[in-house]
Design an enzyme around this catalytic site. Structure first.
Site, PDB file in Angstrom:
ATOM      1  N   ARG A   1       0.806  -1.242   0.000  1.00 23.58           N
ATOM      2  CA  ARG A   1       0.000   0.000   0.000  1.00 23.58           C
ATOM      3  C   ARG A   1       0.831   1.280   0.000  1.00 23.58           C
ATOM      4  O   ARG A   1       0.351   2.338   0.380  1.00 23.58           O
ATOM      5  CB  ARG A   1      -0.991   0.020   1.156  1.00 23.58           C
TER       6      ARG A   1
ATOM      7  N   LYS B   1       3.182  11.296 -11.491  1.00 19.24           N
ATOM      8  CA  LYS B   1       2.385  10.377 -12.315  1.00 19.24           C
ATOM      9  C   LYS B   1       3.195   9.099 -12.480  1.00 19.24           C
ATOM     10  O   LYS B   1       4.347   9.139 -12.921  1.00 19.24           O
ATOM     11  CB  LYS B   1       2.123  10.975 -13.693  1.00 19.24           C
TER      12      LYS B   1
ATOM     13  N   GLU C   1      10.347  18.052 -25.202  1.00 15.76           N
ATOM     14  CA  GLU C   1       9.564  18.422 -24.012  1.00 15.76           C
ATOM     15  C   GLU C   1      10.050  19.758 -23.447  1.00 15.76           C
ATOM     16  O   GLU C   1       9.254  20.560 -22.951  1.00 15.76           O
ATOM     17  CB  GLU C   1       9.644  17.327 -22.938  1.00 15.76           C
TER      18      GLU C   1
ATOM     19  N   LYS D   1       7.181  22.919 -14.161  1.00 15.47           N
ATOM     20  CA  LYS D   1       6.335  21.775 -13.855  1.00 15.47           C
ATOM     21  C   LYS D   1       5.926  21.797 -12.382  1.00 15.47           C
ATOM     22  O   LYS D   1       4.770  21.523 -12.044  1.00 15.47           O
ATOM     23  CB  LYS D   1       7.031  20.456 -14.196  1.00 15.47           C
TER      24      LYS D   1
ATOM     25  N   GLU E   1      -4.457  16.808 -12.137  1.00 14.75           N
ATOM     26  CA  GLU E   1      -4.930  17.174 -13.467  1.00 14.75           C
ATOM     27  C   GLU E   1      -6.437  17.391 -13.553  1.00 14.75           C
ATOM     28  O   GLU E   1      -7.129  16.781 -14.352  1.00 14.75           O
ATOM     29  CB  GLU E   1      -4.462  16.120 -14.504  1.00 14.75           C
TER      30      GLU E   1
ATOM     31  N   ARG F   1      -2.975  21.450 -15.237  1.00 14.51           N
ATOM     32  CA  ARG F   1      -1.923  20.464 -15.531  1.00 14.51           C
ATOM     33  C   ARG F   1      -2.071  19.903 -16.947  1.00 14.51           C
ATOM     34  O   ARG F   1      -1.098  19.484 -17.571  1.00 14.51           O
ATOM     35  CB  ARG F   1      -1.935  19.328 -14.492  1.00 14.51           C
TER      36      ARG F   1
ATOM     37  N   ASN G   1       0.138  18.867 -21.665  1.00  8.81           N
ATOM     38  CA  ASN G   1      -0.090  17.946 -22.779  1.00  8.81           C
ATOM     39  C   ASN G   1      -0.036  18.632 -24.134  1.00  8.81           C
ATOM     40  O   ASN G   1      -0.458  18.046 -25.141  1.00  8.81           O
ATOM     41  CB  ASN G   1      -1.451  17.256 -22.625  1.00  8.81           C
TER      42      ASN G   1
ATOM     43  N   HIS H   1       0.588  16.687 -27.312  1.00  9.23           N
ATOM     44  CA  HIS H   1       0.498  15.263 -26.967  1.00  9.23           C
ATOM     45  C   HIS H   1      -0.707  14.551 -27.567  1.00  9.23           C
ATOM     46  O   HIS H   1      -0.649  13.350 -27.804  1.00  9.23           O
ATOM     47  CB  HIS H   1       0.516  15.073 -25.451  1.00  9.23           C
TER      48      HIS H   1
ATOM     49  N   HIS I   1       0.372  11.467 -29.503  1.00  7.45           N
ATOM     50  CA  HIS I   1      -0.055  10.096 -29.212  1.00  7.45           C
ATOM     51  C   HIS I   1      -0.641   9.418 -30.448  1.00  7.45           C
ATOM     52  O   HIS I   1      -0.455   8.223 -30.668  1.00  7.45           O
ATOM     53  CB  HIS I   1      -1.072  10.088 -28.059  1.00  7.45           C
TER      54      HIS I   1
ATOM     55  N   HIS J   1       8.622   9.085 -28.371  1.00  6.87           N
ATOM     56  CA  HIS J   1       7.594   9.958 -27.823  1.00  6.87           C
ATOM     57  C   HIS J   1       7.913  11.434 -28.086  1.00  6.87           C
ATOM     58  O   HIS J   1       7.073  12.200 -28.559  1.00  6.87           O
ATOM     59  CB  HIS J   1       7.462   9.694 -26.320  1.00  6.87           C
TER      60      HIS J   1
END
Ligand code: NAD
Ligand code: MG
Length: 363
Positions: A123, A145, A187, A229, A239, A243, A247, A250, A254, A267
């Site tokens: 946990r 993330k 990025e 960031k 998000e 946030r 993206n 992105h 993607h 990427h």
């Protein structure tokens, strides 16, 4: 012992932690020791391990910290349940308990998986990020993330879980393949486009030094991106709002990655082309000028990145983009630019605008 050049704090609501940016951090053990327990599991992969595992493991052992390594196969295709299980196996076999610290040594793939393992093992156990790619130093190691991929979707299984600390050692970038350096630079450029036109001018002026791996310049860039960031994560950890601006490029990116087959376009390369498409869409929406887009394409080329996407059918573009996490109640949402350095989240229900923007890249 070399000194650490910079540090900053991430004030995420769930946890406050430092990012250290410098060189020779492995040698400066006191700093690392403050953020780990008496027992450490180093999670890394078979490309990074031969380069940096011994140095880290020896430093830990020399300082009385019991350290064992879990070495995963390299690559995005291994960011999956099998690798996650291999981490759990290693932790259990070495009797890791709730005080054991995971150190993620590697790029974003290792960081995301090790972070998710840390979030879920018993946990939740503490973890520290030691990002070794430019992309992971400016992006994935910061903000909490964590995820693995599912056969039906990238990063679909994960958790928000913040590290105890991030150690971005610029020395590790010396061994990074140039294509990966460029991918990380995409990025970096993204941050400038979404939130800081002064930073964009700085990047335009200094891209040659950055691509030449000048450490002082790289430190400035990593620091600047981490600050941006951190500021965003402090306001919107999970998000719910701003946030999502991270993206930029992105949604298109993607789609490119998925259409071309993961790994064929890195990427960052897809994000570079995606940022150009976000500019073209912004032009269609009347908020950006042709000369702005030309500037963005030029800096992508300076960073040895693609400045245009591949060509494929509009239906394919649409199919990929409808899977985007920003889709809300069926409505596609895009990060667009109201100016270079100012991003906005834009709902788009008229696919004709999208078709117009993508026109040169539709089969
Ligand atoms: P990566 O982790 O696959 O690293 C790229 C390649 O470089 C790999 O082959 C790796 O083994 C190798 N490598 C790493 N460090 C090296 C070094 N110092 N010298 C030589 N080779 C080295 O890819 P990445 O670009 O770092 O990260 C991409 C991943 O990050 C994706 O899975 C993406 O989903 C994730 N990501 C997560 C977030 C987040 O917020 N969590 C943000 C962006 C990206
Ligand atoms: Mg990204």
């Amino acid at each position: 012992m070399k000194k650490v050049w910079h540090n900053l704090m991430v004030d995420a609501p769930s946890h406050r932690y430092p990012i250290y940016i410098g060189s020779g951090i492995f040698a400066d053990f006191a700093l690392l020791k403050a953020h780990i327990g008496k027992k450490v599991a180093i999670v890394t992969n078979d490309v990074v391990a031969p380069l940096y595992l011994d140095t880290l493991q020896n430093a830990l052992r020399d300082n009385g910290v019991a350290a064992f390594a879990i070495v995963l196969p390299d690559g995005e295709q291994h960011k999956n349940h099998a690798s996650l299980n291999a981490i759990y196996d290693g932790l259990l076999r070495h009797h890791a308990d709730r005080k054991t610290t995971i150190i993620a040594l590697g790029g974003g793939v290792v960081g995301d998986m090790a972070g998710f393992a840390a979030a879920t093992y018993q946990r939740g156990i503490p973890f520290v990020q030691v990002p070794t790619t430019l992309l992971s130093q400016v992006d994935s190691s910061v903000g909490g993330k964590t995820a693995i991929n599912h056969p039906l979707g990238k990063n679909m299984i994960g958790a928000f879980y913040q590290p105890q600390a991030v150690f971005a050692d610029l020395d590790t970038l010396d061994t990074l393949p140039e294509r990966e350096l460029s991918a990380g630079m995409a990025e970096v450029i993204k941050y400038a486009l979404l939130g800081d036109s002064d930073f964009l001018r700085w990047l335009e002026a200094n891209m040659a030094a950055l691509m030449g791996r000048n450490q002082a310049f790289l430190a400035q860039a990593v620091l600047h991106c981490c600050r941006m960031k951190a500021a965003i994560v402090a306001q919107d950890e999970t998000e719910q709002g701003m946030r999502a601006l991270l993206n930029l490029g992105h949604t298109f990116g993607h789609a490119i990655e998925a259409e071309m087959g993961y790994g064929n376009w890195l990427h960052g390369e897809a994000v570079a082309a995606g940022c150009v498409l976000a500019c073209l869409l912004s032009e269609r929406l009347g908020s950006l000028k042709t000369k702005d887009t030309a500037r963005v394409r030029a800096i992508m080329r300076q960073a040895k990145l693609p400045d245009a996407p591949p060509v494929f059918a509009f239906e394919r573009w649409l199919a990929h983009m409808r899977h985007d996490k920003k889709v809300e109640s069926g409505m596609m949402r895009f990060v667009t630019l109201s100016a270079l350095g100012r991003a906005v989240l834009t709902p788009l229900d008229d696919v004709r605008i999208l078709r117009d923007a993508l026109q040169p890249f539709i089969l």
